[in-house]
Design an enzyme around this catalytic site. Sequence first.
Site, PDB file in Angstrom:
ATOM      1  N   PHE A  62       0.851  -1.189   0.000  1.00 27.61           N
ATOM      2  CA  PHE A  62       0.000   0.000   0.000  1.00 27.61           C
ATOM      3  C   PHE A  62       0.890   1.244   0.000  1.00 27.61           C
ATOM      4  CE2 PHE A  62      -2.894   3.068   2.031  1.00 27.61           C
ATOM      5  CZ  PHE A  62      -4.038   2.866   1.275  1.00 27.61           C
TER       6      PHE A  62
ATOM      7  N   ASP B 242       2.527  -5.974   7.744  1.00 28.69           N
ATOM      8  CA  ASP B 242       1.306  -5.177   7.786  1.00 28.69           C
ATOM      9  C   ASP B 242       0.125  -6.129   7.549  1.00 28.69           C
ATOM     10  OD1 ASP B 242      -0.880  -3.505   7.271  1.00 28.69           O
ATOM     11  OD2 ASP B 242       0.437  -1.898   6.547  1.00 28.69           O
TER      12      ASP B 242
ATOM     13  N   TYR C  20     -10.568  -0.837  10.984  1.00 24.77           N
ATOM     14  CA  TYR C  20     -11.821  -0.391  10.338  1.00 24.77           C
ATOM     15  C   TYR C  20     -12.163  -1.208   9.096  1.00 24.77           C
ATOM     16  CZ  TYR C  20      -8.199   2.213   7.853  1.00 24.77           C
ATOM     17  OH  TYR C  20      -7.054   2.548   7.183  1.00 24.77           O
ATOM     18  N   LYS C  21     -11.268  -2.125   8.696  1.00 19.52           N
ATOM     19  CA  LYS C  21     -11.555  -2.956   7.521  1.00 19.52           C
ATOM     20  C   LYS C  21     -12.315  -4.209   7.989  1.00 19.52           C
ATOM     21  CE  LYS C  21      -7.782  -0.875   4.929  1.00 19.52           C
ATOM     22  NZ  LYS C  21      -6.333  -0.851   4.683  1.00 19.52           N
TER      23      LYS C  21
ATOM     24  N   ARG D  75     -12.410  -4.125  -7.180  1.00 22.05           N
ATOM     25  CA  ARG D  75     -12.188  -4.970  -5.999  1.00 22.05           C
ATOM     26  C   ARG D  75     -13.504  -5.370  -5.353  1.00 22.05           C
ATOM     27  NH1 ARG D  75      -8.328  -2.518  -1.414  1.00 22.05           N
ATOM     28  NH2 ARG D  75     -10.067  -1.067  -1.294  1.00 22.05           N
TER      29      ARG D  75
HETATM   30  C1  LIG Z   1      -5.710   0.535   4.605  1.00 22.07           C
HETATM   31  C2  LIG Z   1      -4.215   0.510   4.654  1.00 22.07           C
HETATM   32  C3  LIG Z   1      -3.487   1.584   5.216  1.00 22.07           C
HETATM   33  C4  LIG Z   1      -4.192   2.835   5.682  1.00 22.07           C
HETATM   34  O1  LIG Z   1      -3.485   3.489   6.694  1.00 22.07           O
HETATM   35  P1  LIG Z   1      -4.231   4.551   7.621  1.00 22.07           P
HETATM   36  O2  LIG Z   1      -3.155   5.227   8.354  1.00 22.07           O
HETATM   37  O3  LIG Z   1      -5.170   3.777   8.498  1.00 22.07           O
HETATM   38  O4  LIG Z   1      -5.015   5.464   6.739  1.00 22.07           O
HETATM   39  C5  LIG Z   1      -2.111   1.468   5.299  1.00 22.07           C
HETATM   40  N1  LIG Z   1      -1.473   0.357   4.861  1.00 22.07           N
HETATM   41  C6  LIG Z   1      -2.134  -0.678   4.299  1.00 22.07           C
HETATM   42  C7  LIG Z   1      -1.392  -1.885   3.837  1.00 22.07           C
HETATM   43  C8  LIG Z   1      -3.522  -0.623   4.165  1.00 22.07           C
HETATM   44  O5  LIG Z   1      -4.190  -1.622   3.580  1.00 22.07           O
END
Ligand SMILES: *Cc1c(COP(=O)(O)O)cnc(C)c1O
Length: 397
Positions: free
Chosen positions: A113, A184, A209-210, A356
């Site tokens: 990400f 992660d 939150y996911k 997705r």
């Molecule tokens: C959703 C996601 C994020 C988002 O980070 P936030 O700080 O919560 O906005 C970061 N890394 C990955 C791999 C994600 O899937």
Amino acid sequence: MTDFDATRAMFHLPEGVIYLDGNSLGPLPRAAVERMQGTLRDEWGEMLITGWNQAGWMEQPRDLGDRIGRLIGAETGHVVLGDTLSIKVYQALAAALDMRPDRRVILSDSGNFPSDLYIAEGLIRALGRGHELRVVAPEAVAAAITDEVAVTLLTEVDYRTGRLHDMADLTSRAHADGAVTVWDLAHSAGALPVDVAGAGADFAVGCTYKYLNGGPGAPAFIYVAPRHADTAFPALSGWLGHDAPFAFEPAYRPGAGIERMRVGTPPVLAMAALDAALDVWDVVDMGALRARSIELSETFIAEVEAACPMLTLASPRDPVLRGSQVSFRFEQGYAVIQALIARGVIGDFRAPDIMRFGFTPLYLTNSEVREAAHRLAHVMQDHLWDAPQYRTRAAVT
Ligand SMILES: *Cc1c(COP(=O)(O)O)cnc(C)c1O
């Protein structure tokens, strides 16, 4: 076994919507409404500042950490909540780099990400010690682990394709070459069984939150392996990570174990919603969840491929190599998703051409998945996406 009709009943699902985006933002757990109201009314409202002691607000980041720890295979007392995932990536990466002062390479992959990569770039700049962020293709990670690598910074499940890294294998390869691992789990926690302790992971981070359904902006979590807990140095040395926050000492001393990864005041209201969301998991068997997730996604792939030859599967075909999402490529994918949303099926789009769809057994049924595939086929076969109102991009895709 898990009663998925019972878990579905624990969520508020808007009428007429088939929700295939729980991988991005989980829906509202019914109990969260009451729980937040109670926290507002009975705790903040009545207790005022005494709530920190009386209502256990200060312990919540650890208590909820342990509830999440059970879902990711962490040892009790080694996960803490707070801040956002981007910040937790920064903390974990900084502490991991600090453990390998003689090495300069951070290894990641192009499926990670962007925020994780941006955070690594920013940390490299802040450190000013000539670190290099080496980004290889996801398939090339194993071969790219060498004795130059200080830290591997990898996301277990690819946010675009759903491709699943082998955490145990890559961790042992990294350790064999003397590297420290940061995992992660943004698209893993609550999506599939995870075993950070069994894999030997050094650090792990994730959001809530996911798949964990904690609500928009819910706090992130961080895991530090017990063997590093009292030596990992916190780069974000805030007062609540101090060994004695209320001694108000002039100089920083890191707290014991995972406490040192706390930074500042915890988001008490958000934690109330998350606590209610985590109640759902008390009745869930992760093996059953995984089996159902595979069943739902296999159904979707089969139905879509049979009806939509113009779409290309972007996810691994073997379900063992996927997380809990399925993606298809199509050049006009953004418009297709908009046309689908207009017909009651919510998925999302990731540039340049990825559509997705998340599969969340807690509240999604087989018949909904078939119906979603059917509506997608209708949109594709009749070119319903090819209309001006579906081409304008909103800020959040
Ligand atoms: C959703 C996601 C994020 C988002 O980070 P936030 O700080 O919560 O906005 C970061 N890394 C990955 C791999 C994600 O899937």
